[in-house]
Design an enzyme around this catalytic site. Structure first.
Site, PDB file in Angstrom:
ATOM      1  N   LYS A   1       0.843  -1.200   0.000  1.00 29.42           N
ATOM      2  CA  LYS A   1       0.000   0.000   0.000  1.00 29.42           C
ATOM      3  C   LYS A   1       0.878   1.249   0.000  1.00 29.42           C
ATOM      4  O   LYS A   1       1.911   1.269   0.655  1.00 29.42           O
ATOM      5  CB  LYS A   1      -0.872   0.034   1.264  1.00 29.42           C
ATOM      6  CG  LYS A   1      -2.063  -0.889   1.253  1.00 29.42           C
ATOM      7  CD  LYS A   1      -2.876  -0.721   2.521  1.00 29.42           C
ATOM      8  CE  LYS A   1      -4.015  -1.720   2.598  1.00 29.42           C
ATOM      9  NZ  LYS A   1      -5.038  -1.515   1.575  1.00 29.42           N
TER      10      LYS A   1
ATOM     11  N   ARG B   1     -10.833 -10.986   1.157  1.00 31.47           N
ATOM     12  CA  ARG B   1     -11.741 -11.924   0.500  1.00 31.47           C
ATOM     13  C   ARG B   1     -11.150 -13.335   0.443  1.00 31.47           C
ATOM     14  O   ARG B   1     -11.884 -14.322   0.456  1.00 31.47           O
ATOM     15  CB  ARG B   1     -12.105 -11.402  -0.905  1.00 31.47           C
ATOM     16  CG  ARG B   1     -10.954 -11.305  -1.861  1.00 31.47           C
ATOM     17  CD  ARG B   1     -11.246 -10.440  -3.074  1.00 31.47           C
ATOM     18  NE  ARG B   1     -11.247  -9.013  -2.766  1.00 31.47           N
ATOM     19  CZ  ARG B   1     -11.516  -8.045  -3.640  1.00 31.47           C
ATOM     20  NH1 ARG B   1     -11.832  -8.338  -4.887  1.00 31.47           N
ATOM     21  NH2 ARG B   1     -11.476  -6.787  -3.281  1.00 31.47           N
TER      22      ARG B   1
HETATM   23  N1  BES Z   1      -8.390  -3.544   4.168  1.00 28.57           N
HETATM   24  C1  BES Z   1      -8.468  -3.054   2.863  1.00 28.57           C
HETATM   25  C2  BES Z   1      -9.714  -2.199   2.596  1.00 28.57           C
HETATM   26  C3  BES Z   1      -9.845  -0.922   3.392  1.00 28.57           C
HETATM   27  C4  BES Z   1      -9.411   0.274   2.874  1.00 28.57           C
HETATM   28  C5  BES Z   1     -10.472  -0.930   4.617  1.00 28.57           C
HETATM   29  C6  BES Z   1      -9.559   1.439   3.585  1.00 28.57           C
HETATM   30  C7  BES Z   1     -10.625   0.256   5.332  1.00 28.57           C
HETATM   31  C8  BES Z   1     -10.178   1.425   4.824  1.00 28.57           C
HETATM   32  C9  BES Z   1      -8.495  -4.215   1.857  1.00 28.57           C
HETATM   33  O1  BES Z   1      -7.774  -5.330   2.221  1.00 28.57           O
HETATM   34  C10 BES Z   1      -7.907  -3.715   0.596  1.00 28.57           C
HETATM   35  O2  BES Z   1      -6.739  -3.458   0.581  1.00 28.57           O
HETATM   36  N2  BES Z   1      -8.725  -3.602  -0.461  1.00 28.57           N
HETATM   37  C11 BES Z   1      -8.275  -3.131  -1.700  1.00 28.57           C
HETATM   38  C12 BES Z   1      -8.800  -4.060  -2.765  1.00 28.57           C
HETATM   39  C13 BES Z   1      -8.220  -3.821  -4.107  1.00 28.57           C
HETATM   40  C14 BES Z   1      -6.779  -4.246  -4.133  1.00 28.57           C
HETATM   41  C15 BES Z   1      -9.022  -4.624  -5.091  1.00 28.57           C
HETATM   42  C16 BES Z   1      -8.782  -1.730  -1.885  1.00 28.57           C
HETATM   43  O3  BES Z   1      -9.895  -1.420  -1.447  1.00 28.57           O
HETATM   44  O4  BES Z   1      -8.042  -0.896  -2.405  1.00 28.57           O
HETATM   45 MN    MN Z   2      -5.725  -5.215   1.596  1.00 30.31          MN
END
Ligand code: BES
Ligand code: MN
Ligand code: ZN
Length: 477
Positions: free
Chosen positions: A258, A332
């Site tokens: 990230k 997921r």
């Molecule tokens: N934990 C995150 C989602 C999230 C983002 C929760 C901000 C709370 C606040 C999740 O694991 C994630 O990283 N999702 C990605 C998915 C993408 C790679 C398809 C996202 O939302 O960017």
């Molecule tokens: Mn994630």
């Protein structure tokens, strides 16, 4: 394999606020009285007898709504805390707004829950100031049917405490809340309650072929854990409600690391797990006559030499293979195994709770969790219970048309949609492949409600969603 975590069991949040009921008359000398006014200015008025009254301007009484009432209960507490009062007295009848049609017991419960929520803040790592942290020790509810109020307050205190405990563990820094520590916390939380705890370690998960959970946890020195809580308050023959909570104790994104703006706060990526643990604990403390199971796949999604990779193809417990297109779509993947595992309970209903996608925030902002279910009656009920509890939810589609989006090329199911649109929906479509119509199912993407907002009269950190909603749902099913 890996060193067990030596950190002590955390001292988890204990409420020590007292809500007392007094039939009529006085709350005592030290109390700060609270009075609502429709217009004027907020402030503290000294009275002749040496007592003081906190005046709060609340606007037209006939325009009060349930949503505003929730905020008002919190505002009272926050004002008292800010002014360093330790004791408050409130005429209960002031909270009666006829148009809301709330029964006395329900009103008392609603107030107690929100008094407690407003009083909580995450202080575990702050040095204690000389005069101590501001602490509201007692709220006296004066005027009203003591019996009815007491029933509501007792219930409300249990719910408020469990919401706050959920907030507490969700807000813990990633290094202080690893999967192993979460296990110890879960065990400590059910002490003295008729709840059975089973923990599957990596060895046991390997025997069960939980290839999704194991892969996501591979990059971390912390070992992955699968936590199972079972509360049997109902008849033996009765099918249980299974709650599944995402327990990513820290989400770096993995090899698809990230960016720094997005990584901070990812200690709260186990908020779903925290919520289902404490909803089950609340149900046990409330002695609900229901069978309830909580499943929490707990992992740390790290970037290291042993991490799973983009392009890896995982064999999930269901037998379906998962093509990893992005290691940051990890929630997921672990939920796929947990949702498959849930089938062994022949559940009456499965509700999964996960901080699953930033896209849910793109769709809804930060005011409501995204709600997915094919059962229209259940959708309506949850929206209604959301309004009642204050854990607001709003529906997004779970249509079969989206299934193609998560078809893999080299694996059965891809963990990313084919376009950059509708990310919350494609995540739900992914989960759907592992539910496989085996049971009635609700998916709650709580990413929008992970943290509190400045205007909610709650301290910074985890919002504790959707503990209150889950309790209401468990009660009314
Ligand atoms: N934990 C995150 C989602 C999230 C983002 C929760 C901000 C709370 C606040 C999740 O694991 C994630 O990283 N999702 C990605 C998915 C993408 C790679 C398809 C996202 O939302 O960017
Ligand atoms: Mn994630
Ligand atoms: Zn995540």
């Amino acid at each position: 394999m890996k060193e067990p975590d030596q950190k002590p069991i955390l001292k988890y949040y204990k409420n020590i606020m007292n809500i007392k009921m007094v039939a009529d008359g006085k709350g005592g000398k030290t109390a700060l009285w609270v009075r609502f006014e429709q217009e004027g200015k907020d402030g503290i008025v000294e009275m002749k007898n040496g007592e003081s009254t906190l005046v709060l301007v609340i606007g037209e009484k006939k325009e009060m709504t349930r949503r505003k009432l929730i905020l008002l209960a919190r505002r009272v507490v926050r004002e008292a805390l800010a002014k360093k009062y330790t004791e408050l007295a409130i005429d209960f009848k002031q909270f009666h707004f006829p148009q809301l049609k709330i029964a006395v017991t329900d009103l008392a419960e609603l107030l107690a829950v929100n008094f407690l929520m407003a009083e909580f803040s995450f202080q575990e790592f702050l040095s204690v100031p000389k005069e101590g942290f501001p602490k509201l020790k007692t709220i006296l509810l004066v005027n009203g049917d003591i019996k009815e109020i007491r029933v509501g307050v007792v219930r409300g205190v249990i719910i408020g405490e469990e919401v706050n405990r959920s907030r507490h563990i969700a807000t813990m820094p990633g290094g202080e809340m690893t999967p192993e520590i979460l296990v110890r916390h879960a065990k400590a939380s059910v002490k003295g309650l008729p709840v059975k705890v089973t923990v599957l370690d990596e060895k046991k998960m390997a025997l069960l072929k939980m290839g999704g959970i194991l892969a996501v946890g591979m990059g971390s020195v912390a070992t992955s854990q699968f936590i199972i809580l079972e509360y049997s308050g109902g008849k033996k023959s009765e099918a249980p409600v299974v709650l599944v909570g995402k327990g990513v104790t820290f989400d770096t994104g993995g090899i698809n690391l990230k960016p720094s703006d997005y990584i901070l706060g990812m200690n709260m990526d186990m908020s779903g797990g925290a919520a289902v643990i404490h909803a089950l604990v609340a149900a046990a403390r409330l002695k609900l006559k229901k069978n309830i199971v909580a499943l929490i796949p707990a992992v740390e999604n790290m970037a290291s030499g042993s991490s799973y990779r983009p392009g890896d193809i995982l064999r999930s417990m269901s037998g379906k293979t998962i093509e990893v297109l992005n290691t940051d779509a990890e929630g997921r993947i672990i939920l796929a195994d947990a949702l498959h595992y849930a089938k062994r309970y022949n559940p009456a209903l499965v509700v999964d709770v996960a901080t699953l996608t930033g896209a849910a925030m793109g769709a809804l902002g930060e005011r409501a969790s995204a709600l997915f279910t094919k059962d229209e009656a259940l959708e309506l009920k949850l929206r209604h219970l959301g309004e009642e509890s204050g854990d607001y939810v709003w529906p997004l589609p779970l249509w079969d048309e989206y299934d193609d989006e998560v078809k893999g090329t080299f694996g059965d199911v891809a963990n990313l949609g084919k376009t950059r649109y509708g990310g919350a929906i494609t995540a739900a479509a992914f989960l759907k492949q592992f539910v496989d119509n085996a049971y009635p199912w609700v998916h709650l993407d709580i990413a929008p409600r992970m943290t509190t907002l400045p205007d909610e009269f709650l301290s910074k950190g985890s919002a504790g969603a959707p503990v209150r909603l889950l309790i209401k749902l468990l009660e009314t099913l």
